[in-house]
Design an enzyme around this catalytic site. Structure first.
Site, PDB file in Angstrom:
ATOM      1  N   GLN A  57      -0.326  -2.556  -6.139  1.00  0.00           N
ATOM      2  CA  GLN A  57       0.343  -1.535  -5.341  1.00  0.00           C
ATOM      3  C   GLN A  57      -0.427  -1.389  -4.048  1.00  0.00           C
ATOM      4  O   GLN A  57      -1.641  -1.299  -4.055  1.00  0.00           O
ATOM      5  CB  GLN A  57       0.353  -0.203  -6.105  1.00  0.00           C
ATOM      6  CG  GLN A  57       0.725   1.006  -5.289  1.00  0.00           C
ATOM      7  CD  GLN A  57       2.224   1.108  -5.095  1.00  0.00           C
ATOM      8  OE1 GLN A  57       2.984   1.133  -6.069  1.00  0.00           O
ATOM      9  NE2 GLN A  57       2.649   1.133  -3.839  1.00  0.00           N
ATOM     10  N   THR A  59       0.054  -0.694   0.563  1.00  0.00           N
ATOM     11  CA  THR A  59       0.947  -0.269   1.634  1.00  0.00           C
ATOM     12  C   THR A  59       2.102  -1.243   1.780  1.00  0.00           C
ATOM     13  O   THR A  59       3.182  -0.876   2.201  1.00  0.00           O
ATOM     14  CB  THR A  59       0.177  -0.227   2.956  1.00  0.00           C
ATOM     15  OG1 THR A  59      -0.544  -1.456   3.076  1.00  0.00           O
ATOM     16  CG2 THR A  59      -0.776   0.937   2.993  1.00  0.00           C
ATOM     17  N   GLY A  61       3.741  -2.609  -0.557  1.00  0.00           N
ATOM     18  CA  GLY A  61       4.761  -2.497  -1.585  1.00  0.00           C
ATOM     19  C   GLY A  61       4.175  -2.769  -2.947  1.00  0.00           C
ATOM     20  O   GLY A  61       2.968  -2.645  -3.158  1.00  0.00           O
ATOM     21  N   ASP A 179      -7.626 -10.435   6.046  1.00  0.00           N
ATOM     22  CA  ASP A 179      -7.790  -9.416   5.012  1.00  0.00           C
ATOM     23  C   ASP A 179      -8.584  -9.971   3.837  1.00  0.00           C
ATOM     24  O   ASP A 179      -8.186  -9.855   2.681  1.00  0.00           O
ATOM     25  CB  ASP A 179      -6.437  -8.872   4.551  1.00  0.00           C
ATOM     26  CG  ASP A 179      -6.581  -7.540   3.822  1.00  0.00           C
ATOM     27  OD1 ASP A 179      -7.667  -6.924   3.913  1.00  0.00           O
ATOM     28  OD2 ASP A 179      -5.634  -7.119   3.144  1.00  0.00           O
TER      29      ASP A 179
END
Lengths: 404, 401
Positions: A57, A59, A61, A179
């Site tokens: 889970q 940001t 989705g 990321d």
């Protein structure tokens, strides 16, 4: 990847006839009917998969584990959030798709296809889209937070070698991941590492007319964010991912993120405490960065990477590689290619297979499902100025999936 | 990987054809939508790669849906909207619609319904589902530049002129379904070939030549026969004919008002046509430069129509002298200084297409050189097998019979 359909079957006879009057365009009703009945040959319905559990889970989705109804193979389905999009299909999702279609490599997560729900009245004829990936049993953050998982030196080498291999591949394709963090490093039960979540990734532009690039610097999870981003650099490159690789490598021994700042300022302070003060001597051009004068840069810190990591990392060549990854100046930071040639990977014990270690695990290890990791003692000492916070995790336990 | 290249038989048997849209009408729709994308994209300051990508999406889309199910201008807006995001030149949906409403007649805007933005955004999803999220489109331009760098001629024609011409032909080729028939490399070779022919630019040698090479393009594509080349060239040259069929072509579906096309038919010759008549293209003293090929005009009825006094007739190729914009310009800078050949290509040499007539010439900044470089980000290292092209042993089609 679905097979190329034979030439003739592309316009299936089973498609709905474009039913409209003999002249003129289809009416709205006719078009909606057509849309809901049309069998898009290259975009299957998500109903071909059966959701098993929610495994992530963010940001971006939700991510689900699902099983293919046709061959029982497991996949991960990442839902494309479009509800709040004013500009149609999100450009970030388009980037991710385009990049994933390009990056086919053993150490990059494999995008199988993009699925859709059937458009019908209930969803106002708006399909929901899912990115469908090969399923990976573990993520590195989940494994590191499981005290029963113990990595030998050879196994750590194997993890890092695969991670750098993946980075070398994406960087040579002129893509930045942006990321890097342990939770985005997936590992299959057979010990193959896959870089995942290209939701923030982008192509490296060749700067136009000598103008420097103006990328956003609001990328990379804070704890893994390199100093140049913390100082507002907007013309960064592959070294941003290498810093993350260094953080992850250290984490293989410390078992929790080594610099857990709660603000950008604090993260910078932690960087300086570990890697020494920011000075133009070690980093020429530093003063030109946007936030150089705005942030408080702690002075008179000596570089202590080796001495602070040595208690955890006994292997000297490992410490040396870490020392080269965690360099403040991005131009001096080691790149993936050179890192792969480092003695660390070419001295005994050589990288060893992870299968055996992983076969002892009976359940999936995902950060999302794991209990919060305690920040370890050593690093804690340096974080006493502010309370170090482990980011809150969703408390949604309704989908606990523990067995693969 | 879906295969985005089609046989001519398939191109004749499209969903629109099955939906009672005549072949010529579909071709007109494709051209109208294509020209609309070009115009709208240009007005919005989008570069050629975004425009090209949008047009390829459009052509692919209508290989799966009928023009009567999905109105072409709505689809065209969605293609431009999506291509903008894919090529990292995003434009707001609202702005695209605003621009479209200045280009299209209010009757044509009616196909956008009451909520045009919602219509375009919904259409985008259908577009994505149809084109399999195959977002990355390779364009012939960068191949053209790459190929042109290697060519050597001992004639007097500057290479830049030839490349400029080839570039324009590529732009114009988008109005045809060539991007559904051939890979961009092949189109680049063909358009360069055509430009060389028309400019009397004889390629006598090329960098990287090996004894096996009969023709310069052997270096870049395998098994490229004259037949293929000339078939491709004809499809582009056919654009420059005034098709009698066009004026007779059924108009847009009756519920729509008369299209611009029929309005223009009655009105005085538009600006562009006038310009072209002044140009010495048809000067009878110009030597006839026959392309040595049997003209097969079976594919398009258009080809049978006697050609008008302008454009490049497909049955007798007359060599047009360098267009005025090239003659007047200073000595062209040498290749491979990319930036200099990327200035705005002039308007299509003889495009007589009615909806296009009011486009004013655009400033050179439209095609920034940097755009071509942006395509290079996605070049793959040799270890990667990502390319549908590699999956097929017989890479290039047999010539169409």
């Amino acid at each position: 990847m679905s097979q190329q359909p034979p030439q003739q079957s592309r316009q299936e006879a089973s498609q709905p006839a474009p039913a409209q009057m003999s002249s003129g365009y289809a009416t709205l009703e006719q078009r909606l009917k057509y849309i809901s009945e049309y069998n898009f040959p290259f975009c299957d319905e998500s109903a071909k998969y059966e959701k098993v559990a929610k495994i992530g889970q963010g940001t971006f989705g939700e991510v689900f584990k699902a099983r293919s109804k046709s061959d029982n193979k497991f996949v991960a389905m990442k839902r494309v959030l479009m509800e709040n999009e004013k500009e149609g299909f999100p450009i970030t999702a388009l980037r991710e798709i385009r990049i994933l279609q390009l990056l086919k490599h053993e150490n990059v997560v494999n995008l199988i296809e993009i699925c859709r729900t059937k458009a019908n009245k209930n969803n106002k004829y708006k399909s929901i889209f899912y990115l469908v990936f090969d399923f990976c049993e573990h993520d590195l953050a989940g494994l590191l937070s499981n005290v029963n998982v113990k990595f030998s030196l050879g196994e750590i080498k194997k993890v890092m070698k695969q991670l750098l291999n993946g980075l070398f591949f994406i960087h040579s394709n002129k893509i930045l991941h942006r990321d890097m963090k342990a939770a985005n490093v997936l590992i299959t039960k057979t010990g193959i590492l896959k870089l995942a979540d290209f939701g923030l990734a982008r192509a490296i532009s060749i700067s136009k007319n000598g103008q420097p690039n103006r990328y956003t610097n609001r990328v990379v999870t804070l704890w893994y964010r390199p100093p140049e981003l913390l100082l507002g650099d907007r013309n960064y490159g592959a070294p941003v991912d290498m810093w993350g690789a260094g953080c992850i490598m250290a984490e293989m021994w410390t078992r929790s993120p080594i610099m857990q700042g709660s603000t950008e300022q604090q993260q910078l302070t932690l960087c300086a405490q570990l890697c020494g003060s920011f000075t133009p001597d070690v980093w020429p051009g530093l003063e030109k960065l946007e936030l150089y004068h705005k942030m408080e840069l702690p002075q008179n810190h000596k570089r202590k990477v080796k001495e602070r990591l040595r208690p955890y990392v006994k292997d000297p060549s490992a410490v040396d590689l870490l020392d080269q990854l965690l360099i403040l100046n991005p131009d001096k930071r080691i790149n993936a290619d050179d890192a792969l040639s480092h003695d660390f990977f070419w001295t005994d014990p050589m990288p060893s297979d992870l299968t055996k270690m992983l076969s002892q695990l009976t359940q999936s290890n995902f950060e999302f499902l794991a209990p919060p990791r305690r920040s370890n003692q050593m690093m804690h000492r340096y974080q006493q100025q502010t309370t170090s916070q482990v980011p809150p995790r969703p408390q949604d336990n309704s989908y606990q999936d523990r067995v693969y | 990987m879906p295969w985005w290249y089609f046989e001519k038989e398939e191109l004749k048997n499209t969903p629109s054809r099955k939906d009672n849209v005549e072949f010529d009408t579909e071709r007109r729709y494709r051209r109208e939508a294509t020209n609309f994308i070009k115009e709208c994209g240009n007005l919005m300051g989008l570069g050629y790669s975004t425009i090209h990508t949008a047009i390829v999406y459009l052509h692919r889309f209508y290989m799966f849906h009928s023009f009567r199910t999905f109105p072409r201008y709505v689809t065209a807006c969605s293609c431009l909207f999506l291509a903008g995001k894919v090529e990292e030149t995003p434009k707001k949906c609202r702005d695209i619609i605003k621009k479209a409403s200045t280009i299209l007649t209010s009757q044509k805007m009616m196909s956008f319904g009451e909520d045009p933005k919602e219509e375009v955004v919904t259409m985008e999803r259908i577009l994505l589902k149809t084109i399999k999220f195959d977002l990355q489109i390779d364009h012939p331009y960068r191949f053209l530049i790459e190929y042109a760098k290697c060519l050597k001629s001992n004639g007097n024609t500057p290479k830049e002129q030839v490349v400029q011409k080839a570039w324009n032909f590529i732009n114009d080729s988008l109005e045809t379904t060539l991007c559904l028939q051939w890979e961009p490399e092949i189109i680049a070779v063909s358009m360069m070939y055509l430009a060389c022919k028309i400019s009397k630019y004889d390629v006598v040698d090329w960098k990287g030549r090996v004894p096996d090479h009969q023709k310069w393009w052997d270096m870049f594509v395998k098994d490229m026969t004259k037949n293929i080349l000339e078939d491709i060239c004809h499809q582009v040259l056919d654009l420059y004919q005034n098709p009698k069929g066009k004026s007779e072509a059924p108009d847009s579906p009756p519920q729509l008002p008369p299209s611009k096309a029929s309005l223009i038919k009655a009105s005085p010759p538009p600006q562009k046509r006038a310009k072209l008549q002044q140009s010495p293209v048809m000067n009878p003293k110009v030597a006839v430069n026959h392309i040595p090929v049997k003209v097969s005009s079976n594919e398009y009825d258009m080809a049978k129509v006697p050609h008008p006094p302008y454009g490049y007739p497909s049955t007798s190729y007359q060599q047009p002298p360098p267009p005025a914009y090239l003659v007047q310009s200073a000595v062209p800078p040498p290749l491979p200084a990319h930036s200099n050949i990327h200035h705005k290509p002039p308007l299509p040499p003889a495009s007589n297409y009615p909806t296009n007539n009011n486009i004013p010439p655009l400033p050179p900044s439209r095609y920034p050189a940097a755009n071509i470089a942006s395509n290079q980000f996605y070049q793959l290292p040799p270890t990667n097998n990502y390319s549908h092209k590699n999956n097929r042993s017989n890479h290039y089609h047999q010539p169409y019979q």
